[in-house]
Design a protein around this motif. Structure first.
Motif, short mmCIF file in Angstrom:
data_model
loop_
_atom_site.label_atom_id
_atom_site.label_comp_id
_atom_site.label_asym_id
_atom_site.label_seq_id
_atom_site.Cartn_x
_atom_site.Cartn_y
_atom_site.Cartn_z
N LEU A 122 0.72 -12.36 10.42
CA LEU A 122 -0.71 -12.62 10.55
C LEU A 122 -1.46 -11.34 10.92
O LEU A 122 -2.52 -11.04 10.36
CB LEU A 122 -0.96 -13.71 11.59
CG LEU A 122 -2.38 -14.17 11.82
CD1 LEU A 122 -2.98 -14.74 10.53
CD2 LEU A 122 -2.43 -15.21 12.93
N SER A 123 -0.89 -10.56 11.82
CA SER A 123 -1.51 -9.30 12.22
C SER A 123 -1.58 -8.32 11.06
O SER A 123 -2.57 -7.60 10.89
CB SER A 123 -0.74 -8.67 13.38
OG SER A 123 -0.72 -9.53 14.49
N MET A 124 -0.52 -8.29 10.24
CA MET A 124 -0.53 -7.41 9.06
C MET A 124 -1.61 -7.84 8.07
O MET A 124 -2.27 -7.00 7.47
CB MET A 124 0.83 -7.40 8.36
CG MET A 124 1.86 -6.57 9.06
SD MET A 124 3.36 -6.34 8.09
CE MET A 124 3.84 -7.99 7.69
N ALA A 125 -1.77 -9.16 7.90
CA ALA A 125 -2.79 -9.66 6.97
C ALA A 125 -4.18 -9.23 7.44
O ALA A 125 -5.00 -8.76 6.64
CB ALA A 125 -2.71 -11.18 6.85
N ILE A 126 -4.44 -9.37 8.72
CA ILE A 126 -5.74 -8.96 9.28
C ILE A 126 -5.92 -7.46 9.11
O ILE A 126 -6.99 -7.00 8.70
CB ILE A 126 -5.85 -9.39 10.75
CG1 ILE A 126 -5.90 -10.92 10.86
CG2 ILE A 126 -7.06 -8.75 11.43
CD1 ILE A 126 -5.71 -11.46 12.26
N THR A 127 -4.87 -6.70 9.39
CA THR A 127 -4.94 -5.24 9.25
C THR A 127 -5.17 -4.83 7.80
O THR A 127 -5.95 -3.91 7.53
CB THR A 127 -3.65 -4.58 9.81
OG1 THR A 127 -3.44 -5.03 11.14
CG2 THR A 127 -3.75 -3.08 9.78
N LEU A 128 -4.53 -5.53 6.85
CA LEU A 128 -4.76 -5.22 5.44
C LEU A 128 -6.20 -5.49 5.03
O LEU A 128 -6.79 -4.72 4.26
CB LEU A 128 -3.81 -6.03 4.55
CG LEU A 128 -2.44 -5.42 4.30
CD1 LEU A 128 -1.58 -6.36 3.47
CD2 LEU A 128 -2.55 -4.08 3.62
N VAL A 129 -6.77 -6.58 5.53
CA VAL A 129 -8.17 -6.87 5.22
C VAL A 129 -9.05 -5.75 5.78
O VAL A 129 -9.93 -5.23 5.09
CB VAL A 129 -8.60 -8.24 5.78
CG1 VAL A 129 -10.11 -8.42 5.72
CG2 VAL A 129 -7.90 -9.37 5.02
N LEU A 130 -8.80 -5.37 7.03
CA LEU A 130 -9.57 -4.28 7.65
C LEU A 130 -9.39 -2.96 6.89
O LEU A 130 -10.35 -2.21 6.70
CB LEU A 130 -9.18 -4.11 9.11
CG LEU A 130 -9.56 -5.26 10.05
CD1 LEU A 130 -8.97 -5.04 11.44
CD2 LEU A 130 -11.06 -5.43 10.11
N TRP A 167 -14.62 8.18 10.07
CA TRP A 167 -14.08 7.07 9.29
C TRP A 167 -12.61 7.30 8.99
O TRP A 167 -11.78 6.40 9.09
CB TRP A 167 -14.86 6.90 7.98
CG TRP A 167 -14.13 6.03 7.01
CD1 TRP A 167 -14.16 4.67 6.95
CD2 TRP A 167 -13.21 6.45 6.01
NE1 TRP A 167 -13.32 4.22 5.97
CE2 TRP A 167 -12.72 5.30 5.37
CE3 TRP A 167 -12.75 7.69 5.58
CZ2 TRP A 167 -11.81 5.36 4.33
CZ3 TRP A 167 -11.83 7.75 4.54
CH2 TRP A 167 -11.38 6.59 3.94
N LYS A 168 -12.26 8.54 8.63
CA LYS A 168 -10.88 8.86 8.26
C LYS A 168 -9.92 8.59 9.41
O LYS A 168 -8.82 8.07 9.21
CB LYS A 168 -10.80 10.33 7.84
CG LYS A 168 -9.49 10.70 7.19
CD LYS A 168 -9.41 12.18 6.85
CE LYS A 168 -10.46 12.57 5.87
NZ LYS A 168 -10.36 13.97 5.44
N LYS A 169 -10.35 8.90 10.64
CA LYS A 169 -9.50 8.64 11.81
C LYS A 169 -9.23 7.15 11.96
O LYS A 169 -8.09 6.74 12.23
CB LYS A 169 -10.18 9.19 13.07
CG LYS A 169 -10.24 10.69 13.12
CD LYS A 169 -11.03 11.16 14.32
CE LYS A 169 -11.24 12.67 14.25
NZ LYS A 169 -12.15 13.14 15.29
N VAL A 170 -10.25 6.34 11.77
CA VAL A 170 -10.09 4.89 11.88
C VAL A 170 -9.19 4.37 10.76
O VAL A 170 -8.28 3.56 10.99
CB VAL A 170 -11.47 4.18 11.84
CG1 VAL A 170 -11.32 2.66 11.73
CG2 VAL A 170 -12.29 4.56 13.06
N HIS A 171 -9.41 4.85 9.54
CA HIS A 171 -8.63 4.39 8.39
C HIS A 171 -7.15 4.74 8.55
O HIS A 171 -6.27 3.91 8.29
CB HIS A 171 -9.21 5.01 7.11
CG HIS A 171 -8.76 4.34 5.85
ND1 HIS A 171 -9.09 3.06 5.52
CD2 HIS A 171 -7.99 4.80 4.83
CE1 HIS A 171 -8.56 2.74 4.35
NE2 HIS A 171 -7.87 3.79 3.91
#
Length: 190
Positions: A122-130, A167-171
Motif C-alpha cells: 500500500l505504501s509503494m502504491a501511494i509512493t508511485l502515485v506521488l 523539485w528534483k530533491k523531492v522526486h
C-alpha cells in the motif's frame, strides 16, 4: 489528446485482468495476483530511471535526436550513442507510467493490505502515485524554464531553475523511498 486516449485504452484493456480471478480454487485474501505484471512493471520503471540517468549525465550513454532509431558502440567514453526521434525524458516518462500501471494491476488484485507485505504494498502504491504526480509537476516546471530561456528572461529562468532544483530533491527522495519499500516488500512476501 492522443496520449490521454492511449492511457484510457490501456486502462480499459487492463481492467478486465484486474477483475478476473487468477487463482481458481485456492483463495488467499493476503496474496496478490498478477505478480508477473508487478515484476515487468518494476523492471520498466527501473529501466526508465536508469536510461534517463545515464543519458542525462552522459556517463555511459549519449542520446542524439534523429529521425530514426539506432545505436553505436564506441571504445571511448561514453561507450554507447543511441539515436532516436524522441528525447530520453520522454522515454523515461513512457516507461515509468506504463510500469506504474502494470504494478497497479498487481496491487489492485490484493484483497487485504494487513501485515508487513500488505502495508509496504500500500505504501509503494501511494509512493508511485506521488512519484507520477511529481513527474508531471517536474515536466511543467522544466517547460517553464525552457520558455523563460527562449524569451531571454533570466530572472524568471533563475526562479524556475531554483524551483526545479528543489523539485528534483523531492522526486529523488520519493524514488529512494519506493526502492526501500520495494526491498522490504520483497523480503516480507513468502
Amino acid at each position: 489528446m492522443k496520449r490521454a486516449l492511449a492511457l484510457v485504452l490501456l486502462i480499459l484493456l487492463l481492467a478486465p485482468l484486474v477483475l478476473a480471478d487468477e487463482y481458481e480454487g485456492e483463495e488467499d485474501e493476503y496474496e496478490a495476483g498478477y505478480t508477473a505484471f508487478a515484476v515487468v512493471g518494476v523492471a520498466m520503471i527501473a529501466t526508465g530511471v536508469v536510461y534517463y540517468s545515464l543519458t542525462k549525465r552522459k556517463l555511459l550513454i549519449i542520446h542524439k535526436k534523429t529521425s530514426e532509431w539506432g545505436f553505436e558502440i564506441k571504445p571511448e567514453q561514453p561507450y554507447v550513442t543511441v539515436f532516436g526521434p524522441i528525447y530520453p525524458l520522454t522515454i523515461h516518462h513512457a516507461l515509468t507510467i506504463t510500469g506504474t500501471l502494470l504494478v497497479f494491476v498487481h496491487f489492485f488484485s490484493c484483497d487485504n493490505y494487513s501485515g508487513l507485505a500488505g502495508i509496504t504494498g500500500l505504501s509503494m502504491a501511494i509512493t508511485l502515485v506521488l512519484l507520477n504526480v511529481s513527474g508531471f509537476v517536474g515536466r511543467y516546471i522544466h517547460g517553464k524554464v525552457t520558455v523563460a530561456a527562449k524569451k531571454h528572461d533570466s530572472t524568471m529562468a533563475k526562479k524556475f531553475v531554483k524551483i526545479l532544483g528543489n523539485w528534483k530533491k523531492v522526486h529523488i527522495a520519493l524514488a529512494v523511498i519506493f526502492a526501500i519499500l520495494l526491498l522490504i516488500h520483497l523480503n516480507a512476501v513468502d
